[in-house]
Design a protein around this motif. Structure first.
Motif, PDB file in Angstrom:
ATOM      1  N   THR A   1       0.840  -1.187   0.000  1.00  0.00           N
ATOM      2  CA  THR A   1       0.000   0.000   0.000  1.00  0.00           C
ATOM      3  C   THR A   1       0.883   1.249   0.000  1.00  0.00           C
ATOM      4  O   THR A   1       1.940   1.266   0.622  1.00  0.00           O
ATOM      5  N   VAL A   2       0.427   2.269  -0.710  1.00  0.00           N
ATOM      6  CA  VAL A   2       1.172   3.521  -0.801  1.00  0.00           C
ATOM      7  C   VAL A   2       0.270   4.667  -0.368  1.00  0.00           C
ATOM      8  O   VAL A   2      -0.856   4.804  -0.867  1.00  0.00           O
ATOM      9  N   ALA A   3       0.743   5.483   0.580  1.00  0.00           N
ATOM     10  CA  ALA A   3       0.040   6.702   0.987  1.00  0.00           C
ATOM     11  C   ALA A   3       0.692   7.876   0.276  1.00  0.00           C
ATOM     12  O   ALA A   3       1.912   8.037   0.327  1.00  0.00           O
ATOM     13  N   VAL A   4      -0.124   8.700  -0.390  1.00  0.00           N
ATOM     14  CA  VAL A   4       0.403   9.807  -1.189  1.00  0.00           C
ATOM     15  C   VAL A   4      -0.084  11.125  -0.603  1.00  0.00           C
ATOM     16  O   VAL A   4      -1.295  11.324  -0.424  1.00  0.00           O
ATOM     17  N   GLU A   5       0.855  12.010  -0.298  1.00  0.00           N
ATOM     18  CA  GLU A   5       0.525  13.364   0.140  1.00  0.00           C
ATOM     19  C   GLU A   5       0.829  14.317  -1.011  1.00  0.00           C
ATOM     20  O   GLU A   5       1.941  14.323  -1.552  1.00  0.00           O
ATOM     21  N   VAL A   6      -0.172  15.109  -1.411  1.00  0.00           N
ATOM     22  CA  VAL A   6      -0.044  15.988  -2.577  1.00  0.00           C
ATOM     23  C   VAL A   6       0.036  17.439  -2.101  1.00  0.00           C
ATOM     24  O   VAL A   6      -0.803  17.903  -1.338  1.00  0.00           O
ATOM     25  N   LYS A   7       1.046  18.141  -2.571  1.00  0.00           N
ATOM     26  CA  LYS A   7       1.221  19.550  -2.239  1.00  0.00           C
ATOM     27  C   LYS A   7       1.526  20.341  -3.503  1.00  0.00           C
ATOM     28  O   LYS A   7       2.046  19.801  -4.482  1.00  0.00           O
TER      29      LYS A   7
END
Length: 231
Positions: A155-161
């Protein structure tokens, strides 16, 4: 949240050692178990801290610390490692607790929200075989922008900025600590995705095993073809 202003010295023991000599500082004790030590400078970043899960024990000072003038010793132990934050409190100038309630999370600006939606629609940019599980995946401290299934089953958690800075890496680190407690989705790795990523944020992300991905807003929107550029 508990706010304590105190004259104190601070020692971090574990994978690294650090010492803060006696001075007046702000100690933040959060409901999630984290403890942060702040000065009146340095912007948002604490001088030292212990991330959750952690336990705090407060005891009367003894021995050398008592002889040096300390009244209390705060011992903050990590729930994951042998790391320990020790605060020798000499004088408490202020001590108050406040119930902040459940935070609704960060409300993103138009460009950042649009980046999140576009990346969710083109999640293959993270690598071949990646599949979107959910946008705004809920956690106890706020939603993760994207939760993605990697081709190998992880699983991959992606934080977008829009602009990637150190605080964004810290935010993703907290999400990863929580998500990896869930056996249904662990192990969870992190991706920090932004139009621009500051060098300091890249270094911190690399140190924590978080992959950085640069986003091209125009290319995501389909109004720019990177292959047609001369430069």
């Amino acid at each position: 949240m508990r706010l304590v202003i105190a004259r104190c010295s601070v020692d971090y023991e574990g994978r690294l050692t650090a010492h803060l000599p006696l001075a007046t500082r702000l100690l933040l004790v959060k409901a999630d178990g984290s403890v942060l030590v702040h000065s009146d400078g340095g912007s948002y970043k604490p001088l030292n801290w212990m991330s959750p899960p952690a336990t705090l024990a407060v005891e009367p000072a003894e021995g050398e610390r008592a002889a040096a003038g300390a009244e209390q010793v705060w011992t903050v132990r990590s729930g994951r490692t042998d790391d320990c934050l020790v605060v020798a409190v000499h004088e408490v100038l202020h001590d108050s607790s406040h119930d902040l309630g459940v935070d609704p999370g960060l409300v993103k600006d138009g460009v950042e929200a649009h980046l999140q939606r576009l990346l969710a629609e083109q999640v293959g940019l993270l690598g071949e075989g990646h599949v979107l599980v959910r946008r705004e995946y809920p956690t106890a401290i706020g939603p993760v922008d994207l939760l993605v299934r990697a081709p190998g089953g992880g699983t991959v958690a992606v934080e977008v900025k829009r602009r990637g800075e150190i605080d964004g890496v810290e935010q993703l680190t907290r999400y990863l600590e929580l998500l990896n407690r869930d056996p249904l989705i662990a192990p969870v790795t992190g991706v920090f995705a932004a139009q621009e990523i500051k060098p300091q944020a890249r270094v911190l992300a690399g140190d924590r095993g978080i992959r950085c991905v640069l986003l091209d807003y125009d290319a995501l929107r389909g109004v720019d073809d990177p292959s047609a550029r001369l430069f």
